[in-house]
Scaffold this motif. Structure first.
Motif, PDB file in Angstrom:
ATOM      1  N   SER A  22       0.805  -1.224   0.000  1.00  0.00           N
ATOM      2  CA  SER A  22       0.000   0.000   0.000  1.00  0.00           C
ATOM      3  C   SER A  22       0.839   1.275   0.000  1.00  0.00           C
ATOM      4  CB  SER A  22      -0.979  -0.002   1.173  1.00  0.00           C
ATOM      5  OG  SER A  22      -0.283  -0.137   2.393  1.00  0.00           O
ATOM      6  N   ALA A  23       1.901   1.324   0.775  1.00  0.00           N
ATOM      7  CA  ALA A  23       2.728   2.538   0.822  1.00  0.00           C
ATOM      8  C   ALA A  23       3.421   2.767  -0.518  1.00  0.00           C
ATOM      9  CB  ALA A  23       3.765   2.437   1.931  1.00  0.00           C
ATOM     10  N   GLU A  24       3.936   1.707  -1.122  1.00  0.00           N
ATOM     11  CA  GLU A  24       4.593   1.858  -2.422  1.00  0.00           C
ATOM     12  C   GLU A  24       3.594   2.281  -3.496  1.00  0.00           C
ATOM     13  OE1 GLU A  24       7.690  -0.925  -3.636  1.00  0.00           O
ATOM     14  OE2 GLU A  24       7.345  -1.944  -1.730  1.00  0.00           O
TER      15      GLU A  24
END
Length: 114
Positions: A22-24
């Motif tokens: 999700s962060a990437e």
């Protein structure tokens, strides 16, 4: 957030902080929804046109679990082919974001001019 392209990430439900995409994906400009394997079809029905579907197999999955993910990938590729939605299978977080970015870039280049 509705204007952001959405990516569906399907995993086995065991989520470690070091294996979250999700962060990437957010850094690449994508909203993402992560769902366990069993809920993939229900969640996909709620996302009108995902930019991509990523099947994130556990790094140490056994043959039965790998086969289950590969069968889902095959079915989703058939169902999403008309929309041109890439279905990407990865065996962990290593390189998954790069694979996704490459697939989406190829999809954009190959899209017909409207």
């Amino acid at each position: 957030m509705n204007a952001m392209p959405k990516v569906l990430v399907v995993d086995n439900g065991d989520r470690a902080p070091d294996s979250a995409l999700s962060a990437e994906l957010a850094g690449m400009g994508y909203a993402s929804v992560t769902t366990p394997f069993e809920a993939a079809d229900d969640v996909l029905a709620l996302i009108p046109s995902p930019a991509a579907v990523v099947l994130q197999m556990p790094r140490h999955a056994g043959w039965a679990e790998r086969r289950r993910f590969l069968e889902l990938a095959s079915r989703l590729r058939k169902n999403l082919a008309e929309a041109g939605t890439p279905v990407i299978v990865t065996g962990g977080v290593s390189g998954a974001a790069t694979m996704l970015q490459n697939q989406l870039n190829m999809h954009t280049v190959a899209a017909p001019d409207l």
